[in-house]
Write an enzyme that holds these catalytic residues in place. Structure first.
Site, PDB file in Angstrom:
ATOM      1  N   THR A 288      44.147  34.896  40.605  1.00 18.00           N
ATOM      2  CA  THR A 288      45.050  33.798  40.936  1.00 18.00           C
ATOM      3  C   THR A 288      45.653  33.188  39.673  1.00 18.00           C
ATOM      4  O   THR A 288      46.847  32.898  39.621  1.00 18.00           O
ATOM      5  CB  THR A 288      44.292  32.734  41.759  1.00 18.00           C
ATOM      6  OG1 THR A 288      43.832  33.366  42.945  1.00 18.00           O
ATOM      7  CG2 THR A 288      45.172  31.570  42.127  1.00 18.00           C
TER       8      THR A 288
ATOM      9  N   ASN B 198      33.186  31.395  42.410  1.00 16.45           N
ATOM     10  CA  ASN B 198      34.394  30.877  41.791  1.00 16.45           C
ATOM     11  C   ASN B 198      34.654  29.456  42.289  1.00 16.45           C
ATOM     12  O   ASN B 198      34.652  29.214  43.490  1.00 16.45           O
ATOM     13  CB  ASN B 198      35.555  31.816  42.187  1.00 16.45           C
ATOM     14  CG  ASN B 198      36.878  31.413  41.568  1.00 16.45           C
ATOM     15  OD1 ASN B 198      36.970  30.412  40.857  1.00 16.45           O
ATOM     16  ND2 ASN B 198      37.901  32.196  41.836  1.00 16.45           N
TER      17      ASN B 198
ATOM     18  N   GLY C  36      39.212  38.773  46.273  1.00 21.07           N
ATOM     19  CA  GLY C  36      38.570  39.939  45.666  1.00 21.07           C
ATOM     20  C   GLY C  36      37.385  40.446  46.471  1.00 21.07           C
ATOM     21  O   GLY C  36      36.851  39.738  47.335  1.00 21.07           O
TER      22      GLY C  36
ATOM     23  N   SER D 218      35.916  38.583  43.073  1.00 21.03           N
ATOM     24  CA  SER D 218      36.060  37.135  43.132  1.00 21.03           C
ATOM     25  C   SER D 218      35.707  36.506  41.774  1.00 21.03           C
ATOM     26  O   SER D 218      34.652  36.775  41.216  1.00 21.03           O
ATOM     27  CB  SER D 218      35.149  36.588  44.234  1.00 21.03           C
ATOM     28  OG  SER D 218      35.280  35.215  44.308  1.00 21.03           O
ATOM     29  N   GLY D 219      36.605  35.697  41.248  1.00 25.46           N
ATOM     30  CA  GLY D 219      36.364  35.027  39.970  1.00 25.46           C
ATOM     31  C   GLY D 219      36.855  35.816  38.763  1.00 25.46           C
ATOM     32  O   GLY D 219      36.684  35.399  37.624  1.00 25.46           O
TER      33      GLY D 219
ATOM     34  N   SER E  88      38.102  29.529  44.551  1.00 25.63           N
ATOM     35  CA  SER E  88      38.230  30.852  45.154  1.00 25.63           C
ATOM     36  C   SER E  88      39.297  30.864  46.246  1.00 25.63           C
ATOM     37  O   SER E  88      39.320  29.991  47.112  1.00 25.63           O
ATOM     38  CB  SER E  88      36.876  31.263  45.731  1.00 25.63           C
ATOM     39  OG  SER E  88      36.954  32.566  46.214  1.00 25.63           O
ATOM     40  N   SER E  89      40.176  31.864  46.188  1.00 28.80           N
ATOM     41  CA  SER E  89      41.205  31.991  47.240  1.00 28.80           C
ATOM     42  C   SER E  89      40.524  32.459  48.503  1.00 28.80           C
ATOM     43  O   SER E  89      39.863  33.495  48.503  1.00 28.80           O
ATOM     44  CB  SER E  89      42.255  33.033  46.851  1.00 28.80           C
ATOM     45  OG  SER E  89      42.655  32.868  45.525  1.00 28.80           O
TER      46      SER E  89
ATOM     47  N   GLU F 163      33.870  41.184  47.707  1.00 30.04           N
ATOM     48  CA  GLU F 163      32.874  40.117  47.731  1.00 30.04           C
ATOM     49  C   GLU F 163      31.541  40.611  48.290  1.00 30.04           C
ATOM     50  O   GLU F 163      31.504  41.225  49.351  1.00 30.04           O
ATOM     51  CB  GLU F 163      33.423  38.994  48.622  1.00 30.04           C
ATOM     52  CG  GLU F 163      32.820  37.655  48.388  1.00 30.04           C
ATOM     53  CD  GLU F 163      33.654  36.552  49.049  1.00 30.04           C
ATOM     54  OE1 GLU F 163      34.265  35.765  48.323  1.00 30.04           O
ATOM     55  OE2 GLU F 163      33.686  36.499  50.278  1.00 30.04           O
TER      56      GLU F 163
HETATM   57  P1  ATP Z   1      38.982  34.841  43.996  1.00 31.98           P
HETATM   58  O1  ATP Z   1      39.010  36.248  44.485  1.00 31.98           O
HETATM   59  O2  ATP Z   1      37.687  34.165  44.292  1.00 31.98           O
HETATM   60  O3  ATP Z   1      40.161  34.036  44.452  1.00 31.98           O
HETATM   61  P2  ATP Z   1      40.218  35.069  41.369  1.00 31.98           P
HETATM   62  O4  ATP Z   1      40.177  36.443  40.855  1.00 31.98           O
HETATM   63  O5  ATP Z   1      41.502  34.603  41.953  1.00 31.98           O
HETATM   64  O6  ATP Z   1      39.000  34.892  42.378  1.00 31.98           O
HETATM   65  P3  ATP Z   1      40.654  32.892  39.526  1.00 31.98           P
HETATM   66  O7  ATP Z   1      40.582  31.754  40.466  1.00 31.98           O
HETATM   67  O8  ATP Z   1      41.984  33.343  39.079  1.00 31.98           O
HETATM   68  O9  ATP Z   1      39.811  34.115  40.160  1.00 31.98           O
HETATM   69  O10 ATP Z   1      39.787  32.601  38.223  1.00 31.98           O
HETATM   70  C1  ATP Z   1      38.546  31.943  38.269  1.00 31.98           C
HETATM   71  C2  ATP Z   1      38.425  30.966  37.121  1.00 31.98           C
HETATM   72  O11 ATP Z   1      38.360  31.678  35.888  1.00 31.98           O
HETATM   73  C3  ATP Z   1      39.617  30.026  36.961  1.00 31.98           C
HETATM   74  O12 ATP Z   1      39.466  28.871  37.741  1.00 31.98           O
HETATM   75  C4  ATP Z   1      39.598  29.729  35.478  1.00 31.98           C
HETATM   76  O13 ATP Z   1      38.629  28.739  35.208  1.00 31.98           O
HETATM   77  C5  ATP Z   1      39.066  31.008  34.862  1.00 31.98           C
HETATM   78  N1  ATP Z   1      40.164  31.886  34.383  1.00 31.98           N
HETATM   79  C6  ATP Z   1      40.708  32.922  35.035  1.00 31.98           C
HETATM   80  N2  ATP Z   1      41.683  33.513  34.317  1.00 31.98           N
HETATM   81  C7  ATP Z   1      41.748  32.840  33.163  1.00 31.98           C
HETATM   82  C8  ATP Z   1      42.552  32.952  31.964  1.00 31.98           C
HETATM   83  N3  ATP Z   1      43.469  33.893  31.839  1.00 31.98           N
HETATM   84  N4  ATP Z   1      42.331  32.082  30.963  1.00 31.98           N
HETATM   85  C9  ATP Z   1      41.384  31.127  31.068  1.00 31.98           C
HETATM   86  N5  ATP Z   1      40.593  30.975  32.158  1.00 31.98           N
HETATM   87  C10 ATP Z   1      40.764  31.798  33.195  1.00 31.98           C
HETATM   88 MG    MG Z   2      42.003  33.790  43.724  1.00 31.15          MG
END
Ligand code: ATP
Ligand code: MG
Length: 692
Positions: A112, A157, A384, A107-108, A160-161, A386
């Site tokens: 996404t 996050n 992700g 997660s984070g 978070s999805s 968790e």
């Molecule tokens: P979860 O499993 O909780 O959904 P996730 O893996 O989908 O987590 P994201 O929501 O994609 O995580 O990323 C978390 C945060 O990290 C985003 O809101 C953004 O602020 C930052 N982030 C992620 N990827 C990038 C990137 N490539 N460039 C800049 N910032 C990023």
């Molecule tokens: Mg996500």
């Protein structure tokens, strides 16, 4: 110059396969860290991409970057998600096959964001016409809507999805995006009624309160203050500085019109969302007989109006339970505690089902209206792995899902790769890796797995409790090497496990689950009279979501985990039939800060994502392989002996050709049906380098 660093010292290597030194955990980490410090967040392991979340924007995703990567050979430019996307697209165009890109990480870690950037890339670089522009907009704008309803701020996050998402992007015969289809997995609906400290409910509630105009607010009977709504303040952080709810509302509002929502859809949808908020504010008190009564009738009047259900019936349904006994219907009053339970159950049920309705509705708008549909690229972005302070049923499902995806990765890469060498008769020193099938089995095996045990307990309503479930687990899987009960944990002098806990040793680490609520959440029952109310609602979205067939007592609905197990199995089937690409996302620190690289945290992820094993297989193996006939067909012009025709057996021709272009004997191997090259030079490293 003495002391001067070479570029390689400074920025590391862009493909781990090229690391000179023995590939130890330290050298791996070192390379990742060096690159991260230089803002180089992407690194390959062969064709797998490792991405470290930078938590800042440094112009990696501009139009220029997109154009740069478009149509360019995979190995010619620095690693990038666009290279992965472009490669999938190009192979799809030339080979006419289907692909998927699996994005994983905790997660984070950035899954996404990555999936959104890939979707943008595919939408931007592919050919379009006026008509296709509509498809493109819909594909892109489905994201903010689904995120508003399916994402939330958690401790890990801010976005978070809280549902799993698999999206097929469909391409027409001219290779332009022509439509899409989304599959969603298990939305975490318990969040609707409860949030842990530091967490929020789904974004849409806060967006609505911040952004909706006064007319809508008064029509919904809402106040512009999230503090007034019990369902929004459990985590004590309704306001988050990094989240602009008001602006996000505008985006979502606009997106609704693009994805084909009528005003009526909009009103009915937000009638439900507002009803959830009103439900949360209903309070019960006790009458003289210990029966629940609704303390203040104002909320329920709003719900009755917005959902189009008679007030008295709704009131009765929240404070009574209807039981069918021998063709008789008995109405028994509920106590206060059970009334709260019923209230929360309705809120969760209507939100969860409305979310599924929303996904269907979006699918209707994304549907490719001009079949025949051709090929697809699927994007998988699932919650992700968790580990929270207290892990519940939801974490159990999320982590099980991650086990399944890890298993798919093992099947399609580590295992498949090594099996191929064996089949082709290539001499090969097997690389050891941890196969997590044993954990998947522990969870999902018929009759013996945790899900079956839970389902069995759910069949004993009134008798089974979370504790009897724990006792059954202990009895049936107590000696499994990946399961720990309290007794065993104590023996091993591990951190003590509470009496309501059990612990699983996942591929990604140990997680202690609190069994409280497992059976109830797995059963996911809604009292009969509440269902009756929703079935008769004048709100057509609710009527779409609740059907009278559910009232048939003879049919026992599948439990939540069994449904989830089946939908994951069919997801795996969908994926197995496609060509894979993998992006492994890594979270560099827990503080969500740019520039910070926490060695211990990253090391842990490198370990459980299986990156070292993957690298070892890649290094020991051959990055390029191709069937003799195809290879010869494609490259025969490079050697005078094979051009224009080679009359002998294809493998002989291939050998002649490979020697002629200068490959040394240790650089390639001849298998039974295929040529294998360890590190292909750019000449052969065209699109087909991906073919396994
Ligand atoms: P979860 O499993 O909780 O959904 P996730 O893996 O989908 O987590 P994201 O929501 O994609 O995580 O990323 C978390 C945060 O990290 C985003 O809101 C953004 O602020 C930052 N982030 C992620 N990827 C990038 C990137 N490539 N460039 C800049 N910032 C990023
Ligand atoms: Mg996500």
């Amino acid at each position: 110059m003495e002391g001067a660093l070479t570029a390689r010292d400074r920025v590391g290597v862009q493909d781990f396969v090229l690391l000179d030194s023995f590939t130890s955990d330290e050298s791996f980490l070192d390379n990742l860290r060096k690159r991260f410090k230089e803002n180089l967040i992407y690194t390959y392991i062969g064709t797998l991409l490792v991405s470290v979340n930078p938590y800042k924007d440094f112009g990696l995703y501009t139009q220029n970057q997109m154009e740069l990567y478009h149509g360019v050979n995979f190995f010619e430019l620095p690693p990038h998600i666009y290279a992965i996307a472009d490669n999938a697209y190009r192979v799809m165009c030339t080979e006419r096959n289907n692909h998927f890109i699996l994005i994983s990480g905790e997660s984070g870690a950035g899954k996404t964001e990555t999936s959104k950037k890939i979707l943008q890339y595919l939408a931007m670089v592919c050919p379009t016409t006026q008509k296709l522009q509509v498809v493109r907009d819909r594909l892109l704008l489905s994201n903010p809507v689904l995120e508003a309803f399916g994402n939330a701020k958690t401790v890990h996050n801010d976005n978070s999805s809280r549902f799993g998402k698999y999206m097929d992007i469909q391409f027409d015969y001219k290779d332009a995006p022509a439509g899409g289809h989304i599959l969603s997995y298990l939305i975490e609906k318990s969040r609707v009624v409860h949030q842990n400290q530091g967490e929020r409910n789904f974004h849409i509630f806060y967006q609505l309160l911040e952004g909706a105009d006064d007319k809508l607010m008064s029509w919904l009977g809402l106040e512009r203050n999230s503090q007034k709504y019990s369902y929004l303040i459990q985590g004590r952080c309704a306001k988050v500085s990094s989240i602009d709810d008001k602006n996000n509302w505008k985006t979502v509002r606009k997106a609704f019109s693009v994805i084909d929502f009528s005003e009526a859809d909009f009103e009915h949808l937000f009638g439900i969302i507002a009803s959830v908020l009103h439900l949360g504010n209903i309070q019960f008190s006790e009458d003289n007989h210990g029966r629940a009564i609704i303390t203040d009738g104002s909320q329920i009047r709003w719900i009755s109006k917005l959902l189009g259900v008679p007030l008295s019936i709704l009131q009765e349904a929240l404070t009574h339970r209807k039981i069918e006994a021998r063709s008789e219907e008995l109405l028994t009053p509920l106590d206060v505690e059970l009334s709260y339970y019923a209230r929360d159950a309705v809120a969760k049920a209507i939100y969860g089902r409305t979310f599924n309705w929303l996904v269907n509705k979006i699918n209707g708008s994304l549907a490719n209206k001009d079949p025949p549909k051709t090929n697809v690229i699927g994007l998988l972005d699932i919650y992700g792995f968790e580990v929270l302070e207290t892990n519940s049923f939801e974490q159990f499902c999320i982590n099980y899902c991650n086990e399944k995806l890890q298993q798919l990765f093992i099947e399609m890469t580590l295992k498949a790769e090594q099996e191929e060498y064996e089949m082709e008769g290539i001499e090969w020193e097997p690389v050891q890796f941890f196969n997590n099938k044993i954990i998947c089995d522990l969870v999902e095996q018929k009759h013996k797995g945790i899900i079956s045990i839970m389902d069995e307990e759910c069949l004993r309503p009134g008798e089974a409790t979370d504790l009897s479930f724990l006792a059954k687990l202990e009895e049936k899987v107590g000696d499994h090497p990946h399961f720990l009960t309290r007794k065993l944990a104590d023996q091993a002098a591990r951190k003590t496990i509470d009496w309501v806990d059990f612990r699983l040793i996942h591929y990604a680490g140990e997680v202690t689950y609190c069994a409280v609520g497992f059976l109830e959440k797995n059963n996911d029952l809604l009292y009969r009279n509440l269902k009756e109310v929703l079935i008769k609602s004048k709100n057509y979205i609710l009527r779409d979501c609740f059907h009278s067939s559910e009232l048939d007592n003879r049919k026992r609905p599948e439990t939540v985990t069994t449904q989830f197990k089946h939908s994951l199995a069919s997801l795996i089937e969908i994926l197995m039939a496609k060509e894979p690409a993998y992006i492994r996302c890594i979270k560099p620190n827990s503080a969500k800060q740019p520039g910070k690289f926490d060695d211990v945290l990253v090391q842990h992820q490198v370990k459980y994502l299986g990156l070292m094993e993957h690298l070892r297989v890649r290094r020991a193996g051959f990055a390029y392989r191709r069937k003799y006939e195809l290879f010869l067909q494609r490259y025969k012009a490079l050697c005078p002996d094979t051009w224009p025709h080679w009359r002998g057996p294809p493998e002989k021709g291939v050998e002649r050709l490979v020697k002629y272009v200068g490959y040394k004997p240790e650089e390639y191997k001849m298998g039974r049906t295929k040529l294998f090259i360890r590190f292909p030079r750019t000449l052969f490293a065209t699109v087909d380098a991906f073919e396994v």
